[in-house]
Scaffold this motif. Sequence first.
Motif, mmCIF file in Angstrom:
data_model
loop_
_atom_site.group_PDB
_atom_site.id
_atom_site.type_symbol
_atom_site.label_atom_id
_atom_site.label_comp_id
_atom_site.label_asym_id
_atom_site.label_seq_id
_atom_site.Cartn_x
_atom_site.Cartn_y
_atom_site.Cartn_z
ATOM 1 N N LEU A 191 0.447 -1.304 0.370
ATOM 2 C CA LEU A 191 0.104 0.276 0.144
ATOM 3 C C LEU A 191 1.079 1.270 -0.315
ATOM 4 C CD1 LEU A 191 -2.698 1.122 0.174
ATOM 5 C CD2 LEU A 191 -2.355 0.673 2.243
ATOM 6 N N PHE A 192 1.949 1.135 0.592
ATOM 7 C CA PHE A 192 2.872 2.594 0.570
ATOM 8 C C PHE A 192 3.476 2.539 -0.480
ATOM 9 C CE2 PHE A 192 7.183 3.579 1.009
ATOM 10 C CZ PHE A 192 6.743 5.094 1.413
ATOM 11 N N PHE A 193 3.336 1.554 -1.307
ATOM 12 C CA PHE A 193 4.345 2.116 -2.511
ATOM 13 C C PHE A 193 3.184 2.228 -3.768
ATOM 14 C CE2 PHE A 193 8.787 0.528 -3.712
ATOM 15 C CZ PHE A 193 9.060 0.786 -2.909
ATOM 16 N N ASP A 194 1.953 1.966 -3.762
ATOM 17 C CA ASP A 194 0.963 2.338 -4.194
ATOM 18 C C ASP A 194 -0.119 3.637 -3.385
ATOM 19 O OD1 ASP A 194 0.480 0.264 -5.214
ATOM 20 O OD2 ASP A 194 -1.098 -1.046 -3.959
ATOM 21 N N ILE A 195 0.497 4.335 -3.069
ATOM 22 C CA ILE A 195 0.761 5.706 -2.702
ATOM 23 C C ILE A 195 1.359 6.477 -3.268
ATOM 24 C CG2 ILE A 195 0.058 7.343 0.046
ATOM 25 C CD1 ILE A 195 -0.857 5.064 1.120
ATOM 26 N N LEU A 196 2.750 6.159 -2.741
ATOM 27 C CA LEU A 196 3.294 6.973 -3.712
ATOM 28 C C LEU A 196 3.219 6.854 -4.744
ATOM 29 C CD1 LEU A 196 7.118 5.743 -2.216
ATOM 30 C CD2 LEU A 196 5.571 8.002 -1.628
ATOM 31 N N ASN A 197 2.863 6.391 -5.545
ATOM 32 C CA ASN A 197 2.796 6.492 -7.115
ATOM 33 C C ASN A 197 1.956 7.296 -7.509
ATOM 34 O OD1 ASN A 197 5.577 5.078 -7.962
ATOM 35 N ND2 ASN A 197 4.078 3.107 -7.685
ATOM 36 N N GLN A 198 0.022 7.279 -6.728
ATOM 37 C CA GLN A 198 -0.699 8.027 -6.652
ATOM 38 C C GLN A 198 -0.270 9.132 -6.124
ATOM 39 O OE1 GLN A 198 -3.438 7.254 -7.737
ATOM 40 N NE2 GLN A 198 -2.706 5.041 -8.403
ATOM 41 N N ILE A 199 0.677 9.908 -5.299
ATOM 42 C CA ILE A 199 0.584 11.209 -5.252
ATOM 43 C C ILE A 199 2.635 11.958 -5.616
ATOM 44 C CG2 ILE A 199 2.455 12.658 -3.868
ATOM 45 C CD1 ILE A 199 1.100 10.373 -1.343
ATOM 46 N N GLU A 200 3.087 11.031 -7.323
ATOM 47 C CA GLU A 200 3.801 11.541 -7.404
ATOM 48 C C GLU A 200 2.508 11.383 -9.036
ATOM 49 O OE1 GLU A 200 7.511 12.285 -9.088
ATOM 50 O OE2 GLU A 200 6.733 12.190 -7.484
ATOM 51 N N ASN A 201 1.687 10.608 -9.578
ATOM 52 C CA ASN A 201 0.895 10.733 -10.701
ATOM 53 C C ASN A 201 0.936 12.323 -10.385
ATOM 54 O OD1 ASN A 201 1.479 8.700 -12.036
ATOM 55 N ND2 ASN A 201 -0.050 7.462 -11.284
ATOM 56 N N MET A 202 -0.261 12.720 -9.306
ATOM 57 C CA MET A 202 -0.590 14.287 -9.457
ATOM 58 C C MET A 202 0.042 14.977 -8.703
ATOM 59 S SD MET A 202 -3.737 13.149 -6.671
ATOM 60 C CE MET A 202 -3.261 12.551 -5.114
ATOM 61 N N LEU A 203 1.200 15.333 -8.672
ATOM 62 C CA LEU A 203 2.338 16.286 -8.079
ATOM 63 C C LEU A 203 3.481 15.862 -8.954
ATOM 64 C CD1 LEU A 203 1.018 17.352 -4.907
ATOM 65 C CD2 LEU A 203 0.740 18.531 -6.684
ATOM 66 N N PRO A 204 4.159 15.706 -10.144
ATOM 67 C CA PRO A 204 4.990 15.210 -10.343
ATOM 68 C C PRO A 204 6.567 16.037 -10.464
ATOM 69 C CG PRO A 204 3.612 15.490 -11.973
ATOM 70 C CD PRO A 204 3.161 15.912 -11.704
ATOM 71 N N ILE A 205 6.974 15.294 -9.232
ATOM 72 C CA ILE A 205 7.991 16.115 -8.725
ATOM 73 C C ILE A 205 9.428 15.738 -8.184
ATOM 74 C CG2 ILE A 205 6.672 17.749 -7.629
ATOM 75 C CD1 ILE A 205 6.867 17.454 -5.099
ATOM 76 N N LEU A 206 9.456 14.059 -8.164
ATOM 77 C CA LEU A 206 10.570 13.985 -7.577
ATOM 78 C C LEU A 206 10.892 12.847 -9.038
ATOM 79 C CD1 LEU A 206 9.567 12.888 -4.055
ATOM 80 C CD2 LEU A 206 10.950 14.302 -4.948
ATOM 81 N N THR A 207 10.085 13.115 -10.050
ATOM 82 C CA THR A 207 10.810 11.538 -10.636
ATOM 83 C C THR A 207 11.107 12.901 -12.006
ATOM 84 O OG1 THR A 207 8.568 11.296 -12.452
ATOM 85 C CG2 THR A 207 9.417 9.258 -10.448
ATOM 86 N N PRO A 208 11.734 12.190 -12.438
ATOM 87 C CA PRO A 208 12.881 12.782 -14.050
ATOM 88 C C PRO A 208 11.559 14.207 -15.030
ATOM 89 C CG PRO A 208 13.959 10.900 -13.855
ATOM 90 C CD PRO A 208 12.262 10.934 -12.856
ATOM 91 N N GLU A 209 11.917 14.941 -15.109
ATOM 92 C CA GLU A 209 10.754 16.067 -16.052
ATOM 93 C C GLU A 209 10.709 14.750 -17.300
ATOM 94 O OE1 GLU A 209 7.946 18.580 -18.065
ATOM 95 O OE2 GLU A 209 8.647 18.057 -15.582
ATOM 96 N N THR A 210 12.030 15.039 -17.644
ATOM 97 C CA THR A 210 12.644 15.135 -18.871
ATOM 98 C C THR A 210 12.367 13.459 -20.071
ATOM 99 O OG1 THR A 210 14.976 14.240 -18.398
ATOM 100 C CG2 THR A 210 14.433 16.228 -18.875
ATOM 101 N N PHE A 211 11.667 12.560 -18.597
ATOM 102 C CA PHE A 211 11.462 10.897 -18.582
ATOM 103 C C PHE A 211 10.125 11.025 -19.388
ATOM 104 C CE2 PHE A 211 14.973 9.104 -17.384
ATOM 105 C CZ PHE A 211 15.223 8.060 -17.973
ATOM 106 N N LYS A 212 9.909 11.795 -20.285
ATOM 107 C CA LYS A 212 8.293 11.552 -20.879
ATOM 108 C C LYS A 212 8.114 11.108 -22.463
ATOM 109 C CE LYS A 212 8.457 16.462 -21.779
ATOM 110 N NZ LYS A 212 7.255 17.891 -20.928
ATOM 111 N N ASP A 213 6.846 11.139 -22.759
ATOM 112 C CA ASP A 213 6.489 10.913 -23.883
ATOM 113 C C ASP A 213 5.696 12.133 -24.056
ATOM 114 O OD1 ASP A 213 5.395 9.743 -26.529
ATOM 115 O OD2 ASP A 213 5.489 7.907 -25.356
ATOM 116 N N ALA A 214 5.928 12.844 -24.975
ATOM 117 C CA ALA A 214 4.860 13.683 -25.014
ATOM 118 C C ALA A 214 4.480 13.947 -26.241
ATOM 119 C CB ALA A 214 5.959 15.067 -25.832
#
Length: 163
Positions: free
Chosen positions: A125-148
């Motif tokens: 559940l801990f990782f599920d919550i972390l990933n949901q937060i990161e989806n809403m506020l992507p501040i910790l994962t690299p900004e440049t890793f994206k498919d435009a």
Amino acid sequence: LLLKDISDSVVGANIFLNNTVGIFMDDTTRTQFEGNLLKNNGWALRSLGNTDSNKIYGNDFIANTFDVSTNSGRNQNEFLGNYWDKYRGLDLNKDGFGDEPHRPVQLASMLMEHYQVSILLIHSLFFDILNQIENMLPILTPETFKDARPHIRPVTLRELLYD
């Protein structure tokens, strides 16, 4: 597929199915990945920080635990027009591409690259919550890793042929 010290290559029309790691890139440059199906893998694509100028176009990422992981905070590779089953964006203009970019690197995969013992919490559940937060506020994962321009539907028909 381990790509170590590879340059100026093409990896296309392959099926990476039920692997721990589908594609592992270490010091891979100027390589094009196109028309591949990466399905049911632990890590579909692991890219070390010393990879650059690779083009990842028109691939299908389906039912992988982690679609993309890296040990770097920067991305010097280009992701464009891939299908991501985890993409939750819309296609309001109905051109077949998502209206918002997709960021395939999850916070959990970054933590595992830096702290390998955290794999014990992979389905918690801990990782599920972390990933949901990161989806809403992507501040910790690299900004440049994206498919435009993520595809809304699978790019290849292989998903239907090899279910």
